[in-house]
Motif scaffolding. Sequence first.
Motif, PDB file in Angstrom:
ATOM      1  N   PRO A 160      -3.309 -25.783  17.801  1.00  0.00           N
ATOM      2  CA  PRO A 160      -3.772 -27.124  18.167  1.00  0.00           C
ATOM      3  C   PRO A 160      -3.576 -28.089  16.998  1.00  0.00           C
ATOM      4  CG  PRO A 160      -5.638 -25.653  17.779  1.00  0.00           C
ATOM      5  CD  PRO A 160      -4.395 -24.830  17.658  1.00  0.00           C
ATOM      6  N   VAL A 220     -10.607 -27.896  21.322  1.00  0.00           N
ATOM      7  CA  VAL A 220     -10.494 -26.494  21.725  1.00  0.00           C
ATOM      8  C   VAL A 220     -11.795 -26.088  22.413  1.00  0.00           C
ATOM      9  CG1 VAL A 220     -10.248 -24.116  20.900  1.00  0.00           C
ATOM     10  CG2 VAL A 220      -8.899 -25.939  19.847  1.00  0.00           C
ATOM     11  N   LEU A 241      -7.849 -20.116  23.615  1.00  0.00           N
ATOM     12  CA  LEU A 241      -6.944 -20.213  22.470  1.00  0.00           C
ATOM     13  C   LEU A 241      -6.537 -18.841  21.937  1.00  0.00           C
ATOM     14  CD1 LEU A 241      -5.546 -22.152  20.446  1.00  0.00           C
ATOM     15  CD2 LEU A 241      -7.606 -21.964  19.032  1.00  0.00           C
ATOM     16  N   GLU A 253     -16.800 -27.973  22.950  1.00  0.00           N
ATOM     17  CA  GLU A 253     -15.444 -28.383  22.581  1.00  0.00           C
ATOM     18  C   GLU A 253     -15.413 -28.612  21.078  1.00  0.00           C
ATOM     19  OE1 GLU A 253     -14.212 -31.716  24.997  1.00  0.00           O
ATOM     20  OE2 GLU A 253     -13.312 -30.309  26.413  1.00  0.00           O
ATOM     21  N   SER A 274     -12.584 -17.905  24.194  1.00  0.00           N
ATOM     22  CA  SER A 274     -11.779 -19.122  24.227  1.00  0.00           C
ATOM     23  C   SER A 274     -10.400 -18.804  24.782  1.00  0.00           C
ATOM     24  CB  SER A 274     -11.644 -19.694  22.816  1.00  0.00           C
ATOM     25  OG  SER A 274     -10.760 -20.795  22.811  1.00  0.00           O
TER      26      SER A 274
END
Length: 161
Positions: A127, A133, A81, A148, A79
């Motif tokens: 987030p 995400v 993130l 997602e 990811s």
Amino acid sequence: MNRRTATALSAATALTAALALGLTGCSSDDTASAKGAEGKPKLEVSGAFMPQPVMDMAGGFLTIKNDSATADKLLSVTSGLSDDVQIHETKNQKMQQVKFFDIPANGELKLERGGSHIMFMNIKQKPKQGDKVAIELHFEKADPIKVELPVEAPNHNPKQH
């Protein structure tokens, strides 16, 4: 050795080589067909979410359903993130990283609060509820799946709803 024997020997050698190449070709084709007939696992993801993180770590939860006769393994998750996304199990109320999760044939893998889950370490940004995400799940046999994760309230737990 006379000329007739040498010619017969050459022909036999050529025939043997041709048969060996032909069998090797069939063997390769048969292997590919067997893999194709067996097929890759048919995986489907549902129930994905991430509780809004309150620290620099976050958890991810989802269910992977396998509608095929071929078992698979979830090997990793990536990811944007976090550069360090791990898969964890919880045993005796302690989290520990694992190398993979089994996804049984005609079964499912549940990643849920209090149990096995995805762990995003040192997240780059927090987030907020309502965000999504993007992650990618990587398997031993199946192609990667992009998912997602909707960001839910920090205390969100579908088992309690």
